[in-house]
Scaffold this active site. Sequence first.
Site, short mmCIF file in Angstrom:
data_model
loop_
_atom_site.label_atom_id
_atom_site.label_comp_id
_atom_site.label_asym_id
_atom_site.label_seq_id
_atom_site.Cartn_x
_atom_site.Cartn_y
_atom_site.Cartn_z
N LYS A 1 0.87 -1.17 0.00
CA LYS A 1 0.00 0.00 0.00
C LYS A 1 0.91 1.23 0.00
CE LYS A 1 -4.09 2.06 0.63
NZ LYS A 1 -5.32 1.82 -0.15
N ASP B 1 -5.40 -0.65 5.54
CA ASP B 1 -5.74 -1.68 4.56
C ASP B 1 -4.81 -2.88 4.64
OD1 ASP B 1 -7.81 -0.09 3.69
OD2 ASP B 1 -6.71 0.73 1.98
N ALA C 1 -4.95 4.18 -3.77
CA ALA C 1 -5.83 4.93 -2.88
C ALA C 1 -6.85 5.65 -3.75
CB ALA C 1 -5.02 5.94 -2.07
N GLU D 1 -1.85 -1.90 -4.00
CA GLU D 1 -3.20 -1.35 -3.87
C GLU D 1 -3.18 0.16 -3.83
OE1 GLU D 1 -7.04 -0.97 -0.94
OE2 GLU D 1 -5.43 -2.32 -0.34
N SER E 1 -18.44 -5.84 -5.10
CA SER E 1 -19.51 -6.23 -4.16
C SER E 1 -20.77 -6.57 -4.96
CB SER E 1 -19.80 -5.09 -3.18
OG SER E 1 -20.82 -5.46 -2.27
#
Length: 222
Positions: free
Chosen positions: A38, A53, A113, A111, A173
């Site tokens: 990250k 995270d 932001a 990952e 999701s």
Amino acid sequence: MTRLVVVTGTDTGVGKTVATAALAARAAAGGSRVLVVKPVQTGIGGADPDVPDVDTVRSLAGVEAVQLAALDEPLAPDTAARRQGVAIPSVAEHATAIHDLAPAHDLVLVEGAGGLLVRIDADGGTLLDLAALLAAEVVIVTRAGLGTLNHTELTVAALRHRGIEPAGLVIGSWPAAPGLAESCNRADLPRVTGVPLLAVLPEGAGSAADFRTAAPGWFTTA
């Protein structure tokens, strides 16, 4: 040779961290040595700080995860750094750090932001710039609902403008009871972007007790 993959989103809150953990868990289940990086984490200060995270990824996927810079306020990194009065690494420095960490691993997941063009350093550098410097693959995490086609096509277009062909899409999701928009979008996302759909993560995936076992089954490709 270490595989480098940048995980970005069409927006904030689309499920990048859980998607990153799912990618990591799937690779680790296949025997790969996985590292999640990250570059910049925001929102870790104040009376009610966010859970970093990297902590979520470690808990869900059971892989090594490192954070290169952290900022107090839940804002874009360059804004948070400016308000806090601190210096943060440049995109080039992030790239060097990731390259230094990479050789001990088979897969490094980076990952981002927020979205692809969020500024992650004080000089206007973005996750897109970092992906280009790393010569990394890019996976886009997107929403299931209305508006996702536009946001996803814009992200894909920005990558292609820099000569980067996205490696795939992940729906971050998927609702238990999808409506018409979600059902159409699941088919339309790969059709309108020309980018394969790699995985569909169920709503609440990050709370799954059997996350590491379940994660490989969320992927649509072998």
